[in-house]
Design a protein around this motif. Structure first.
Motif, PDB file in Angstrom:
ATOM      1  N   GLU A  64       0.818  -1.205   0.000  1.00 27.66           N
ATOM      2  CA  GLU A  64       0.000   0.000   0.000  1.00 27.66           C
ATOM      3  C   GLU A  64       0.856   1.262   0.000  1.00 27.66           C
ATOM      4  O   GLU A  64       0.443   2.314  -0.512  1.00 27.66           O
ATOM      5  CB  GLU A  64      -0.935  -0.013   1.213  1.00 27.66           C
ATOM      6  N   ALA A  65       2.048   1.158   0.574  1.00 26.68           N
ATOM      7  CA  ALA A  65       2.947   2.320   0.620  1.00 26.68           C
ATOM      8  C   ALA A  65       3.652   2.565  -0.705  1.00 26.68           C
ATOM      9  O   ALA A  65       4.236   3.644  -0.908  1.00 26.68           O
ATOM     10  CB  ALA A  65       3.986   2.122   1.725  1.00 26.68           C
ATOM     11  N   THR A  66       3.604   1.598  -1.616  1.00 24.41           N
ATOM     12  CA  THR A  66       4.384   1.725  -2.848  1.00 24.41           C
ATOM     13  C   THR A  66       3.532   1.758  -4.123  1.00 24.41           C
ATOM     14  O   THR A  66       3.984   2.263  -5.150  1.00 24.41           O
ATOM     15  CB  THR A  66       5.385   0.552  -2.964  1.00 24.41           C
ATOM     16  N   ILE A  67       2.329   1.199  -4.073  1.00 23.15           N
ATOM     17  CA  ILE A  67       1.485   1.174  -5.275  1.00 23.15           C
ATOM     18  C   ILE A  67       0.910   2.563  -5.537  1.00 23.15           C
ATOM     19  O   ILE A  67       0.338   3.186  -4.644  1.00 23.15           O
ATOM     20  CB  ILE A  67       0.346   0.148  -5.121  1.00 23.15           C
ATOM     21  N   VAL A  79      -2.071 -10.745  -9.717  1.00 22.33           N
ATOM     22  CA  VAL A  79      -1.092  -9.665  -9.540  1.00 22.33           C
ATOM     23  C   VAL A  79      -0.916  -9.378  -8.056  1.00 22.33           C
ATOM     24  O   VAL A  79       0.211  -9.276  -7.555  1.00 22.33           O
ATOM     25  CB  VAL A  79      -1.538  -8.401 -10.299  1.00 22.33           C
ATOM     26  N   ARG A  80      -2.034  -9.235  -7.346  1.00 27.04           N
ATOM     27  CA  ARG A  80      -1.961  -8.925  -5.910  1.00 27.04           C
ATOM     28  C   ARG A  80      -1.182 -10.000  -5.147  1.00 27.04           C
ATOM     29  O   ARG A  80      -0.316  -9.702  -4.320  1.00 27.04           O
ATOM     30  CB  ARG A  80      -3.365  -8.786  -5.333  1.00 27.04           C
ATOM     31  N   ASN A  81      -1.458 -11.254  -5.440  1.00 24.39           N
ATOM     32  CA  ASN A  81      -0.831 -12.311  -4.648  1.00 24.39           C
ATOM     33  C   ASN A  81       0.598 -12.615  -5.082  1.00 24.39           C
ATOM     34  O   ASN A  81       1.414 -13.042  -4.265  1.00 24.39           O
ATOM     35  CB  ASN A  81      -1.719 -13.557  -4.662  1.00 24.39           C
ATOM     36  N   ALA A  82       0.924 -12.344  -6.339  1.00 27.90           N
ATOM     37  CA  ALA A  82       2.332 -12.425  -6.746  1.00 27.90           C
ATOM     38  C   ALA A  82       3.137 -11.345  -6.037  1.00 27.90           C
ATOM     39  O   ALA A  82       4.276 -11.575  -5.583  1.00 27.90           O
ATOM     40  CB  ALA A  82       2.453 -12.292  -8.255  1.00 27.90           C
ATOM     41  N   LEU A  83       2.560 -10.145  -5.930  1.00 28.35           N
ATOM     42  CA  LEU A  83       3.233  -9.060  -5.202  1.00 28.35           C
ATOM     43  C   LEU A  83       3.396  -9.410  -3.725  1.00 28.35           C
ATOM     44  O   LEU A  83       4.431  -9.119  -3.122  1.00 28.35           O
ATOM     45  CB  LEU A  83       2.440  -7.763  -5.347  1.00 28.35           C
ATOM     46  N   ARG A  84       2.386 -10.027  -3.149  1.00 27.46           N
ATOM     47  CA  ARG A  84       2.482 -10.438  -1.742  1.00 27.46           C
ATOM     48  C   ARG A  84       3.612 -11.443  -1.545  1.00 27.46           C
ATOM     49  O   ARG A  84       4.402 -11.322  -0.600  1.00 27.46           O
ATOM     50  CB  ARG A  84       1.160 -11.058  -1.291  1.00 27.46           C
ATOM     51  N   VAL A  85       3.668 -12.421  -2.423  1.00 27.82           N
ATOM     52  CA  VAL A  85       4.722 -13.431  -2.298  1.00 27.82           C
ATOM     53  C   VAL A  85       6.090 -12.786  -2.455  1.00 27.82           C
ATOM     54  O   VAL A  85       7.024 -13.073  -1.686  1.00 27.82           O
ATOM     55  CB  VAL A  85       4.509 -14.561  -3.327  1.00 27.82           C
ATOM     56  N   GLY A  86       6.238 -11.906  -3.436  1.00 27.75           N
ATOM     57  CA  GLY A  86       7.528 -11.245  -3.638  1.00 27.75           C
ATOM     58  C   GLY A  86       7.930 -10.399  -2.449  1.00 27.75           C
ATOM     59  O   GLY A  86       9.101 -10.404  -2.019  1.00 27.75           O
ATOM     60  N   THR A  87       6.985  -9.667  -1.881  1.00 22.88           N
ATOM     61  CA  THR A  87       7.284  -8.839  -0.711  1.00 22.88           C
ATOM     62  C   THR A  87       7.648  -9.698   0.481  1.00 22.88           C
ATOM     63  O   THR A  87       8.608  -9.401   1.216  1.00 22.88           O
ATOM     64  CB  THR A  87       6.064  -7.959  -0.378  1.00 22.88           C
ATOM     65  N   PHE A  88       6.891 -10.765   0.706  1.00 23.72           N
ATOM     66  CA  PHE A  88       7.188 -11.678   1.817  1.00 23.72           C
ATOM     67  C   PHE A  88       8.573 -12.291   1.663  1.00 23.72           C
ATOM     68  O   PHE A  88       9.334 -12.402   2.635  1.00 23.72           O
ATOM     69  CB  PHE A  88       6.124 -12.772   1.882  1.00 23.72           C
ATOM     70  N   GLU A  89       8.918 -12.679   0.432  1.00 18.55           N
ATOM     71  CA  GLU A  89      10.239 -13.258   0.178  1.00 18.55           C
ATOM     72  C   GLU A  89      11.342 -12.295   0.596  1.00 18.55           C
ATOM     73  O   GLU A  89      12.307 -12.666   1.264  1.00 18.55           O
ATOM     74  CB  GLU A  89      10.381 -13.584  -1.312  1.00 18.55           C
ATOM     75  N   MET A  90      11.186 -11.045   0.201  1.00 19.41           N
ATOM     76  CA  MET A  90      12.217 -10.035   0.474  1.00 19.41           C
ATOM     77  C   MET A  90      12.294  -9.668   1.941  1.00 19.41           C
ATOM     78  O   MET A  90      13.376  -9.615   2.536  1.00 19.41           O
ATOM     79  CB  MET A  90      11.916  -8.761  -0.333  1.00 19.41           C
ATOM     80  N   LYS A  91      11.141  -9.385   2.545  1.00 19.07           N
ATOM     81  CA  LYS A  91      11.110  -8.752   3.861  1.00 19.07           C
ATOM     82  C   LYS A  91      11.071  -9.737   5.023  1.00 19.07           C
ATOM     83  O   LYS A  91      11.425  -9.379   6.144  1.00 19.07           O
ATOM     84  CB  LYS A  91       9.911  -7.797   3.957  1.00 19.07           C
ATOM     85  N   GLN A 128      13.243  -0.735  -1.293  1.00 16.00           N
ATOM     86  CA  GLN A 128      13.851   0.470  -0.711  1.00 16.00           C
ATOM     87  C   GLN A 128      13.290   0.807   0.675  1.00 16.00           C
ATOM     88  O   GLN A 128      13.887   1.593   1.407  1.00 16.00           O
ATOM     89  CB  GLN A 128      13.622   1.679  -1.626  1.00 16.00           C
ATOM     90  N   LEU A 129      12.140   0.216   1.021  1.00 16.27           N
ATOM     91  CA  LEU A 129      11.470   0.571   2.268  1.00 16.27           C
ATOM     92  C   LEU A 129      11.906  -0.308   3.431  1.00 16.27           C
ATOM     93  O   LEU A 129      12.168  -1.504   3.261  1.00 16.27           O
ATOM     94  CB  LEU A 129       9.953   0.437   2.112  1.00 16.27           C
ATOM     95  N   GLU A 130      11.946   0.278   4.618  1.00 20.52           N
ATOM     96  CA  GLU A 130      12.072  -0.462   5.865  1.00 20.52           C
ATOM     97  C   GLU A 130      10.725  -0.460   6.570  1.00 20.52           C
ATOM     98  O   GLU A 130       9.859   0.377   6.276  1.00 20.52           O
ATOM     99  CB  GLU A 130      13.134   0.178   6.769  1.00 20.52           C
ATOM    100  N   LEU A 131      10.555  -1.378   7.512  1.00 22.25           N
ATOM    101  CA  LEU A 131       9.298  -1.429   8.252  1.00 22.25           C
ATOM    102  C   LEU A 131       9.019  -0.104   8.951  1.00 22.25           C
ATOM    103  O   LEU A 131       7.868   0.350   9.009  1.00 22.25           O
ATOM    104  CB  LEU A 131       9.324  -2.572   9.278  1.00 22.25           C
ATOM    105  N   SER A 132      10.060   0.544   9.458  1.00 21.63           N
ATOM    106  CA  SER A 132       9.866   1.827  10.142  1.00 21.63           C
ATOM    107  C   SER A 132       9.254   2.867   9.209  1.00 21.63           C
ATOM    108  O   SER A 132       8.450   3.708   9.641  1.00 21.63           O
ATOM    109  CB  SER A 132      11.195   2.334  10.708  1.00 21.63           C
ATOM    110  N   ASP A 133       9.616   2.825   7.916  1.00 21.05           N
ATOM    111  CA  ASP A 133       9.029   3.758   6.948  1.00 21.05           C
ATOM    112  C   ASP A 133       7.525   3.514   6.810  1.00 21.05           C
ATOM    113  O   ASP A 133       6.743   4.463   6.694  1.00 21.05           O
ATOM    114  CB  ASP A 133       9.697   3.594   5.575  1.00 21.05           C
ATOM    115  N   VAL A 134       7.146   2.242   6.815  1.00 24.91           N
ATOM    116  CA  VAL A 134       5.730   1.882   6.678  1.00 24.91           C
ATOM    117  C   VAL A 134       4.961   2.283   7.930  1.00 24.91           C
ATOM    118  O   VAL A 134       3.849   2.829   7.853  1.00 24.91           O
ATOM    119  CB  VAL A 134       5.590   0.371   6.404  1.00 24.91           C
TER     120      VAL A 134
END
Length: 450
Positions: A64-67, A79-91, A128-134
């Motif tokens: 939500e902070a980036t879209i 699209v939504r769930n591919a983005l979720r998986v990618g974000t979960f993988e990274m973070k 580029q985001l950290e949890l603190s930014d969110v």
């Protein structure tokens, strides 16, 4: 396995969003459709989906902070769930951003026909985001805690009023950790010591629970308990300690006529049967035919003899002249105490549903109480006052021949008040909490006829 872990996970979440069935059911459907038979793959995919589901609110907050120029829930399901998986993988999973992004792009291209550039751009910004930014974007403390600990805002607000912020964060942190595992010994089938030795022979180390007979806490294992001979034979079965405590509070004696009013899939009934070595007359009622079939299969495997009846327990007193010494009423609820085991419940139940559950719970108590001669136990796997103390208060106002009796010597007391309601018997009900008792969240009240 032809599909990657990431794509299978995205498929599971597409299935879940489309059906809102349990996560386990969605995993089962997807893997069966893909022809996956290896139980190790099943375990891996379920564990991965389980972790994403636990952290779903936090993952969504990153997105939500980036879209830009769109809302997350307006996007195509894939699209939504591919983005979720990618974000979960990274973070959360330590996957390199380039690998996580490439896999998400691949899923979207193959399943939704694009838009690859959009997915790539969003996940670049997520990187580029950290949890603190969110968290800095949160409107208030409730939203901040909801994002940080991935719980619904209504839950945060309600429990912060009851527990305070410090203990609430401990509860939510416990909900996001691996749950404790307990096994029930079906003592009418096997001597408990024999079951314990057989589990150890198969590589499962357990310890006897100090509070409840026939309950074992899983300490360690080389293979999952479900793959052991004692489990396959039905000697032991998974059951949370708090769930067993609710049944134990009924205190059945040999020869008692016992009603389990919302019985399926049968775990509490089986514990009552084991406690008395089968020396009770057990009647199990449930309105859901699918769950009744599951209970029937479980009872065959656990060798539990009971009368099974399909009916709505809220109408039970109108449909029978039969009476019972004891009754257990564990009705459908918000499952807000079961987040540690079923995190999908966080996202399928809203505050308005909590109030609806409470009306149904009281209706079932009304349908059962006239048939009970000695005592009934009311329990839920909910932590809301609305479904627990408040329901008991309304019940006692209608059925003044019942009183509250302390059900157990362990657990925490209930809440003394909420909003404009007071519960003077709060020290005579019991609550169980993941962060205090290493169980699911549970409420137990023993109501005795005077």
């Amino acid at each position: 396995m032809s599909l990657s872990r990431q794509e299978l996970t995205a498929r599971v979440f597409v299935e879940w969003e489309g059906t809102r069935r349990s996560l386990r059911e969605c995993v089962k459907k997807v893997l069966l459709n893909e022809g996956v038979r290896d139980h190790r793959v099943w375990g891996t995919i379920h564990a991965y989906c389980f972790e994403l589901m636990k952290h779903l609110r936090t993952v969504d907050a990153f997105l939500e902070a980036t879209i830009r120029n769109a809302r997350l829930f307006d996007l195509d399901l894939w699209v939504r769930n591919a983005l979720r998986v990618g974000t979960f993988e990274m973070k959360f999973n330590g996957v390199k951003p380039a690998i996580a992004t490439n896999e998400a792009v691949k899923i979207v291209v193959e399943r939704a026909g694009g838009p690859a550039r959009f997915v790539n751009a969003v996940l670049y910004d997520v990187e580029q985001l950290e949890l603190s930014d969110v968290l800095d974007r949160a409107r208030d403390t409730v939203e901040l805690l909801s994002i940080e600990y991935s719980h619904p805002e209504w839950f945060v607000k309600h429990l912060m009023d009851l527990l305070g912020e410090n203990e609430l964060t401990k509860l939510m942190d416990a909900n996001n950790r691996e749950p404790e595992r307990y096994l029930r010994v079906n003592a009418h089938m096997v001597d408990p010591d024999k079951a314990i030795l057989a589990l150890e022979d198969d590589g499962v180390i357990v310890e006897e629970d100090p509070d409840l007979p026939l309950m074992l806490r899983v300490v360690d294992y080389d293979v999952p308990p479900v793959r052991t001979e004692p489990y396959r034979r039905g000697w032991v079965a998974y059951q949370d300690k708090a769930s067993a405590a609710a049944a134990y509070a009924l205190r059945p004696e040999p020869g008692d006529r016992v009603l389990d009013a919302c019985a399926a899939p049968g775990g509490k009934s089986a514990y009552l049967y084991a406690l008395t070595e089968g020396e009770i007359e057990l009647t199990c009622v449930d309105v859901n035919p699918k769950r009744l079939r599951e209970m029937r299969r479980n009872f065959r495997r656990w060798r539990v003899e009971a009368r099974l009846r399909r009916t709505d327990s809220s109408r039970l007193y109108r449909e029978t002249d039969e009476t019972f010494d004891l009754a257990l009423v564990d009705p459908p609820c918000s499952s807000s105490g079961a987040y540690v085991r079923a995190p999908e419940a966080k996202w399928t139940v809203k505050w308005r549903h909590v109030k609806r559950y409470a009306r149904g719970q009281l209706s079932i108590l009304r349908g059962v109480a006239p048939l009970v001669e000695r005592a009934l136990v009311y329990s839920t796997c909910s932590v809301t006052v609305v479904e627990d103390e408040s329901v008991v208060r309304r019940f006692l106002r209608e059925f003044d021949e019942f009183d509250v009796e302390e059900p157990l010597r362990f657990g925490s007391p209930g809440f003394e008040s909420w909003m404009n309601e007071r519960y003077p018997w709060a020290d005579r009900v019991r609550r169980f909490w993941p962060h205090r008792h290493r169980t699911e969240g549970f409420f137990v009240a023993r109501l005795v006829r005077g």
